[in-house]
Design a protein around this motif. Structure first.
Motif, PDB file in Angstrom:
ATOM      1  N   GLY A   9       0.859  -1.119   0.215  1.00 35.10           N
ATOM      2  CA  GLY A   9      -0.017  -0.116  -0.021  1.00 35.10           C
ATOM      3  C   GLY A   9       0.954   1.209  -0.126  1.00 35.10           C
ATOM      4  O   GLY A   9       1.891   1.427  -0.722  1.00 35.10           O
ATOM      5  N   ARG A  10       0.518   2.196   0.851  1.00 36.33           N
ATOM      6  CA  ARG A  10       1.166   3.771   0.788  1.00 36.33           C
ATOM      7  C   ARG A  10       2.422   3.480   1.324  1.00 36.33           C
ATOM      8  O   ARG A  10       3.286   4.603   0.926  1.00 36.33           O
ATOM      9  CB  ARG A  10       0.289   4.543   1.545  1.00 36.33           C
ATOM     10  N   GLY A  11       2.804   2.623   2.052  1.00 39.62           N
ATOM     11  CA  GLY A  11       4.247   2.778   2.447  1.00 39.62           C
ATOM     12  C   GLY A  11       4.566   3.309   3.557  1.00 39.62           C
ATOM     13  O   GLY A  11       5.827   3.776   3.677  1.00 39.62           O
ATOM     14  N   SER A  12       3.669   3.879   4.468  1.00 37.58           N
ATOM     15  CA  SER A  12       4.065   4.740   5.386  1.00 37.58           C
ATOM     16  C   SER A  12       4.944   4.074   6.515  1.00 37.58           C
ATOM     17  O   SER A  12       6.092   4.778   7.154  1.00 37.58           O
ATOM     18  CB  SER A  12       2.948   5.258   6.482  1.00 37.58           C
ATOM     19  N   ASN A  13       4.937   2.887   6.592  1.00 36.85           N
ATOM     20  CA  ASN A  13       5.974   2.134   7.470  1.00 36.85           C
ATOM     21  C   ASN A  13       7.326   2.028   6.924  1.00 36.85           C
ATOM     22  O   ASN A  13       8.426   2.063   7.493  1.00 36.85           O
ATOM     23  CB  ASN A  13       5.505   0.825   7.782  1.00 36.85           C
ATOM     24  N   LEU A  14       7.174   1.807   5.414  1.00 36.93           N
ATOM     25  CA  LEU A  14       8.716   1.961   4.780  1.00 36.93           C
ATOM     26  C   LEU A  14       9.392   3.196   4.816  1.00 36.93           C
ATOM     27  O   LEU A  14      10.565   3.601   5.179  1.00 36.93           O
ATOM     28  CB  LEU A  14       8.492   1.663   3.225  1.00 36.93           C
ATOM     29  N   ALA A  86       5.802  -4.814   5.621  1.00 36.48           N
ATOM     30  CA  ALA A  86       5.431  -3.498   5.999  1.00 36.48           C
ATOM     31  C   ALA A  86       3.994  -2.971   5.218  1.00 36.48           C
ATOM     32  O   ALA A  86       4.039  -2.506   4.361  1.00 36.48           O
ATOM     33  CB  ALA A  86       6.411  -2.371   5.815  1.00 36.48           C
ATOM     34  N   GLY A  87       2.915  -3.619   5.821  1.00 35.85           N
ATOM     35  CA  GLY A  87       1.577  -3.123   5.027  1.00 35.85           C
ATOM     36  C   GLY A  87       1.505  -4.271   3.833  1.00 35.85           C
ATOM     37  O   GLY A  87       1.355  -3.591   2.915  1.00 35.85           O
ATOM     38  N   MET A  89       0.049  -7.463   2.313  1.00 31.03           N
ATOM     39  CA  MET A  89      -1.303  -8.110   2.221  1.00 31.03           C
ATOM     40  C   MET A  89      -1.327  -9.394   1.892  1.00 31.03           C
ATOM     41  O   MET A  89      -2.427  -9.848   1.360  1.00 31.03           O
ATOM     42  CB  MET A  89      -2.457  -7.146   1.543  1.00 31.03           C
ATOM     43  N   ILE A 107       4.838  -6.008  11.144  1.00 31.85           N
ATOM     44  CA  ILE A 107       4.303  -4.999  11.895  1.00 31.85           C
ATOM     45  C   ILE A 107       2.838  -5.371  11.560  1.00 31.85           C
ATOM     46  O   ILE A 107       2.235  -5.254  10.821  1.00 31.85           O
ATOM     47  CB  ILE A 107       4.857  -3.495  11.592  1.00 31.85           C
ATOM     48  N   HIS A 108       2.329  -5.648  12.907  1.00 32.37           N
ATOM     49  CA  HIS A 108       0.628  -5.816  12.830  1.00 32.37           C
ATOM     50  C   HIS A 108       0.077  -4.326  13.871  1.00 32.37           C
ATOM     51  O   HIS A 108       0.285  -4.457  14.817  1.00 32.37           O
ATOM     52  CB  HIS A 108       0.609  -7.130  13.363  1.00 32.37           C
ATOM     53  N   PRO A 109      -1.150  -3.987  13.284  1.00 34.88           N
ATOM     54  CA  PRO A 109      -1.802  -2.930  14.153  1.00 34.88           C
ATOM     55  C   PRO A 109      -2.792  -3.321  15.159  1.00 34.88           C
ATOM     56  O   PRO A 109      -3.750  -3.001  15.210  1.00 34.88           O
ATOM     57  CB  PRO A 109      -2.531  -2.151  12.983  1.00 34.88           C
ATOM     58  N   GLN A 121      -7.821  -2.869  13.380  1.00 35.51           N
ATOM     59  CA  GLN A 121      -8.308  -1.936  14.357  1.00 35.51           C
ATOM     60  C   GLN A 121      -9.768  -1.947  14.600  1.00 35.51           C
ATOM     61  O   GLN A 121     -10.334  -1.514  15.618  1.00 35.51           O
ATOM     62  CB  GLN A 121      -7.874  -0.601  13.545  1.00 35.51           C
ATOM     63  N   LEU A 170      -0.952   4.025  14.259  1.00 29.88           N
ATOM     64  CA  LEU A 170       0.053   4.085  13.054  1.00 29.88           C
ATOM     65  C   LEU A 170       1.500   4.946  13.614  1.00 29.88           C
ATOM     66  O   LEU A 170       2.589   4.370  13.187  1.00 29.88           O
ATOM     67  CB  LEU A 170      -0.280   4.814  11.733  1.00 29.88           C
ATOM     68  N   GLU A 173       3.347   2.581  15.121  1.00 26.87           N
ATOM     69  CA  GLU A 173       4.073   1.679  14.303  1.00 26.87           C
ATOM     70  C   GLU A 173       5.390   2.159  13.809  1.00 26.87           C
ATOM     71  O   GLU A 173       6.328   1.782  13.462  1.00 26.87           O
ATOM     72  CB  GLU A 173       3.096   1.333  13.366  1.00 26.87           C
TER      73      GLU A 173
HETATM   74  C1  GRF Z   1      -0.381  -0.214   8.748  1.00 30.56           C
HETATM   75  O1  GRF Z   1      -1.313  -0.270   9.886  1.00 30.56           O
HETATM   76  C2  GRF Z   1       0.109  -1.744   9.044  1.00 30.56           C
HETATM   77  O2  GRF Z   1       0.183  -2.115  10.290  1.00 30.56           O
HETATM   78  C3  GRF Z   1      -0.925  -2.807   8.266  1.00 30.56           C
HETATM   79  O3  GRF Z   1      -0.940  -2.042   6.937  1.00 30.56           O
HETATM   80  C4  GRF Z   1      -1.060  -0.351   7.549  1.00 30.56           C
HETATM   81  C5  GRF Z   1      -0.493   0.314   6.437  1.00 30.56           C
HETATM   82  O4  GRF Z   1       0.836   0.318   6.218  1.00 30.56           O
HETATM   83  N1  GRF Z   1      -0.370  -4.042   7.997  1.00 30.56           N
HETATM   84  P1  GRF Z   1       1.479   1.218   5.313  1.00 30.56           P
HETATM   85  O5  GRF Z   1       1.216   2.650   5.640  1.00 30.56           O
HETATM   86  O6  GRF Z   1       1.471   0.855   4.010  1.00 30.56           O
HETATM   87  O7  GRF Z   1       3.135   1.106   5.762  1.00 30.56           O
END
Ligand code: GRF
Length: 199
Positions: A9-14, A86-87, A89, A107-109, A121, A170, A173
């Motif tokens: 997805g958007r990759g905010s954890n990356l 990281a996000g 699926m 990483i799990h929310p 969530q 988040l 995270e």
């Molecule tokens: C985050 O909440 C992560 O824990 C879950 O997917 C969400 C999106 O993550 N697995 P990111 O913004 O793509 O990193």
């Protein structure tokens, strides 16, 4: 630490990992980002920094193990030693886990073992817990079931929506994942049975 990051997805954890590296808080480098989604913004974040960013279409590899074998091949080609989900699926198979024993981190929310799987969530809100949070854990064959490395707790407010709770989690995270990866970088983690010892 040479990281391979898998994201959908958007990759905010990356981004949090990249920011921690830039800030000198994480002794690592991101060698490659792979996504199953062509339009994953995570790929943009990597490409804009000159990091190899690969879209691997599941349709091209209908069997999960075959998909993972390709993922392993790509990661090994840039000498990755640690894989970060990281996000991401998709369920990973033994093909990936056997290639990186005790080196795949997710990483799990939610506060595992509560609320594994998707929409953690939302599960927490519907259950009515007073606290939730996030978990960084080693990945095993199960769904969000591997030995826990770190957890962070956040309060669930009475007027929380899925979005407000997700945003609060988040933030944690983005602190917790780089912190866990730095413990790996400093070789301070040992897995004894189900327990992760931090030394
Ligand atoms: C985050 O909440 C992560 O824990 C879950 O997917 C969400 C999106 O993550 N697995 P990111 O913004 O793509 O990193």
């Amino acid at each position: 630490l040479k990281l391979g990051v898998l994201a959908s997805g958007r990759g905010s954890n990356l981004q949090a990992v990249l920011d921690a590296i830039d800030a000198g808080k994480l002794d690592a480098q991101v060698a490659m980002v792979i996504s199953d989604k062509q339009n994953a913004y995570a790929l943009e974040r990597a490409a804009s920094r000159g990091i190899p960013a690969v879209h691997l279409p599941p349709a091209d590899y209908p069997e999960r193990p075959v998909y993972d074998r390709k993922v392993v091949e790509l990661l090994k080609s840039v000498h990755v030693d640690t894989v970060v989900l990281a996000g991401y699926m998709r369920i990973v198979t033994g093909e990936l886990l056997d290639a990186f024993p005790w080196r795949v981190v997710n990483i799990h929310p939610a506060l595992l073992p509560s609320f594994p799987g998707l929409h953690a969530q939302r599960q927490a809100l519907q259950y009515g817990v007073r606290y939730s949070g996030c978990t960084v854990h080693f990945v095993d064959e199960g769904l969000d079931s591997g030995p826990i490395i770190l957890q962070a707790v956040v309060p669930v407010e009475p007027d929380d929506s899925e979005d407000t709770l997700s945003a609060r989690i988040l933030k944690e995270e983005h602190r917790l994942l780089p912190e866990a990866l730095q413990l790996l970088a400093k070789e301070r983690l040992a897995v004894v049975g189900r327990r992760v010892i931090i030394r």
